[in-house]
Design an enzyme around this catalytic site. Structure first.
Site, PDB file in Angstrom:
ATOM      1  N   THR A  34       0.802  -1.223   0.000  1.00 28.17           N
ATOM      2  CA  THR A  34       0.000   0.000   0.000  1.00 28.17           C
ATOM      3  C   THR A  34       0.834   1.272   0.000  1.00 28.17           C
ATOM      4  OG1 THR A  34      -1.735  -1.148   1.234  1.00 28.17           O
ATOM      5  CG2 THR A  34      -1.810   1.263   1.238  1.00 28.17           C
ATOM      6  N   GLN A  54      -5.477  -1.949  -2.703  1.00 28.51           N
ATOM      7  CA  GLN A  54      -5.091  -0.635  -2.203  1.00 28.51           C
ATOM      8  C   GLN A  54      -4.309   0.124  -3.274  1.00 28.51           C
ATOM      9  OE1 GLN A  54      -4.493  -3.578  -0.771  1.00 28.51           O
ATOM     10  NE2 GLN A  54      -4.871  -3.528   1.431  1.00 28.51           N
ATOM     11  N   ASP A  58     -12.248   2.348   2.803  1.00 28.14           N
ATOM     12  CA  ASP A  58     -11.241   3.026   3.631  1.00 28.14           C
ATOM     13  C   ASP A  58     -10.551   4.141   2.855  1.00 28.14           C
ATOM     14  OD1 ASP A  58     -11.898   1.012   5.443  1.00 28.14           O
ATOM     15  OD2 ASP A  58     -10.155  -0.214   4.926  1.00 28.14           O
ATOM     16  N   ARG A  61     -14.545   2.902  10.156  1.00 26.03           N
ATOM     17  CA  ARG A  61     -14.215   1.758  10.991  1.00 26.03           C
ATOM     18  C   ARG A  61     -12.807   1.976  11.531  1.00 26.03           C
ATOM     19  NH1 ARG A  61     -13.269  -3.431   6.893  1.00 26.03           N
ATOM     20  NH2 ARG A  61     -11.878  -2.402   5.387  1.00 26.03           N
ATOM     21  N   TRP A 104      -9.159   1.563  12.212  1.00 25.51           N
ATOM     22  CA  TRP A 104      -7.951   0.849  11.804  1.00 25.51           C
ATOM     23  C   TRP A 104      -7.081   0.536  13.025  1.00 25.51           C
ATOM     24  CZ3 TRP A 104      -3.440   3.305   8.529  1.00 25.51           C
ATOM     25  CH2 TRP A 104      -2.548   2.296   8.163  1.00 25.51           C
TER      26      TRP A 104
END
EC number: 3.1.1.11
Length: 296
Positions: A83, A113, A157, A214, A216
Site C-alpha cells: 500500500t 489498495q 477506507d 471503521r 484501523w
C-alpha cells in the site's frame, strides 16, 4: 522561487518531478510550482528535505496528476509494492500546499489498495483539490492536515491513517455499496483525528450501506459536524471492524448531521451525538493545535 511546469513542454519543465528535483539542495525559501493545464502521467515525490512547496494549478478539472500503481504492482525488486508505495503523489516535506489540482490513482476498482495522495508531511494544505481513486484514495498519515473545498472519492477506507486532519466544505463521494469512508488510526494521545466541518456525502447510482468509518487502530477518532449525508450512508453509521473491544476505545461523533443518511436513532450505541457546547469546541485552531493553515 517560481517554477513553471507545462505538459506540452512549451514553458519551463514538462515533468513535475523534474521541477521539484531542480530546487537546489539546502534551499530554504518558499517555492511555487505553477502547473499549466494538462495531464501529467507520473509518480511524484516531495522529499522530506524540500522547502515549503506550493503546487499551484489553474483548475482542478484540467490540471491532472495521475498514475496507476496498486499494492500488487511489482516493485523494483519484483516484490509486490504494498500500500504505502503506491501513491501517485507522496509528500514528506514539513510544509506543503496544493491548490486547483486533480490527483488520481487510476488503478481501478477491485485492484486493491491504490493511493492517490500519500501525505506524511508536518503541515499540509489542500484547497480545491480532487482526490480520485477507489480503495485507500487518501493516506492522511501524520502531522496536521487541512482540506478546503476538496472532492474525495473512493470505496473502501478511502480516507485512512493517523494524522489530525480537518476537512472543511469538502465533498465525499461513495463509489461502491458496503464500503467505508474512513479508517482512522488516531494515536491514543491525540485530541483529534479526522474532523469534517460542513461537508457533504453522496453516493453513485444504487450505492448504499456505506459506513462513515471503521477503526484501523483502537483509538480512532472521527467527527462529522453539520454534514449532509445522502442515502448511501447506512443507518448504523459506524463499524467495529469485527473487533468489539474497539467500541470502547474509538471515538465516533456527530453533530447536526442531515439528509437521508443521517439518523441518530439508528446509529450504533457506541457512537456519540455531540451537544452544542461540545460541537462549538471544534474550531480550526483547536483542532490543528494552534496552527492556522492560512499561513501557508
Amino acid at each position: 522561487m517560481l517554477i513553471t511546469v507545462s505538459a506540452s513542454g512549451g514553458e519551463g519543465f514538462s515533468s513535475l518531478q523534474e521541477a521539484l528535483d531542480s530546487i537546489p539542495r539546502g534551499y530554504q525559501s518558499a517555492v511555487t510550482i505553477r502547473i499549466k493545464p494538462g495531464i501529467y502521467e507520473e509518480k511524484v515525490t516531495v522529499a522530506s528535505e524540500a522547502p515549503p512547496i506550493l503546487l499551484l494549478g489553474e483548475d482542478p478539472h484540467s490540471t491532472i496528476i495521475t498514475w496507476n500503481d496498486n499494492a500488487h504492482t511489482p516493485g523494483p525488486g519484483g516484490e509486490a509494492m504494498g500500500t504505502f508505495r503506491t501513491g501517485t503523489l507522496s509528500i514528506f516535506a514539513e510544509n506543503f500546499t496544493a491548490e486547483n489540482l486533480t490527483i488520481s490513482n487510476a488503478s481501478g476498482p477491485g485492484t486493491g489498495q491504490a493511493v492517490a495522495a500519500f501525505v506524511d508531511a508536518g503541515h499540509a494544505v489542500f484547497r480545491r483539490v480532487r482526490l480520485l481513486g477507489d480503495q485507500d484514495t487518501l493516506y492522511a498519515g501524520q502531522g496536521k492536515q487541512y482540506y478546503d473545498e476538496c472532492y474525495i472519492e473512493g470505496d473502501v477506507d478511502y480516507i485512512f491513517g493517523g494524522a489530525t486532519a480537518l476537512f472543511e466544505r469538502c465533498h465525499l463521494h461513495n463509489k461502491r455499496s458496503r464500503g467505508y469512508i474512513t479508517a482512522a488510526s488516531t494515536p491514543e494521545d491525540a485530541a483529534y483525528g479526522y474532523v469534517f466541518l460542513d461537508c457533504r456525502i453522496t453516493g453513485g447510482e444504487g450505492v448504499g450501506e456505506v459506513y462513515l468509518g471503521r477503526p484501523w487502530r483502537p483509538f480512532a477518532h472521527v467527527a462529522f459536524i453539520r454534514t449532509v449525508m445522502d442515502a448511501s450512508v447506512i443507518g448504523e453509521g459506524w463499524h467495529n471492524w469485527g473487533q468489539p473491544d474497539r467500541e470502547q476505545s474509538s471515538r465516533y461523533e456527530e453533530y447536526e448531521s442531515s439528509g437521508p443518511g443521517a439518523d441518530p436513532q439508528a446509529r450504533v450505541k457506541w457512537s456519540r451525538q455531540l451537544t452544542s457546547e461540545e460541537a462549538a469546541a471544534f474550531r480550526v485552531l483547536s483542532i490543528l493545535d494552534g496552527w492556522h493553515p492560512e499561513g501557508y
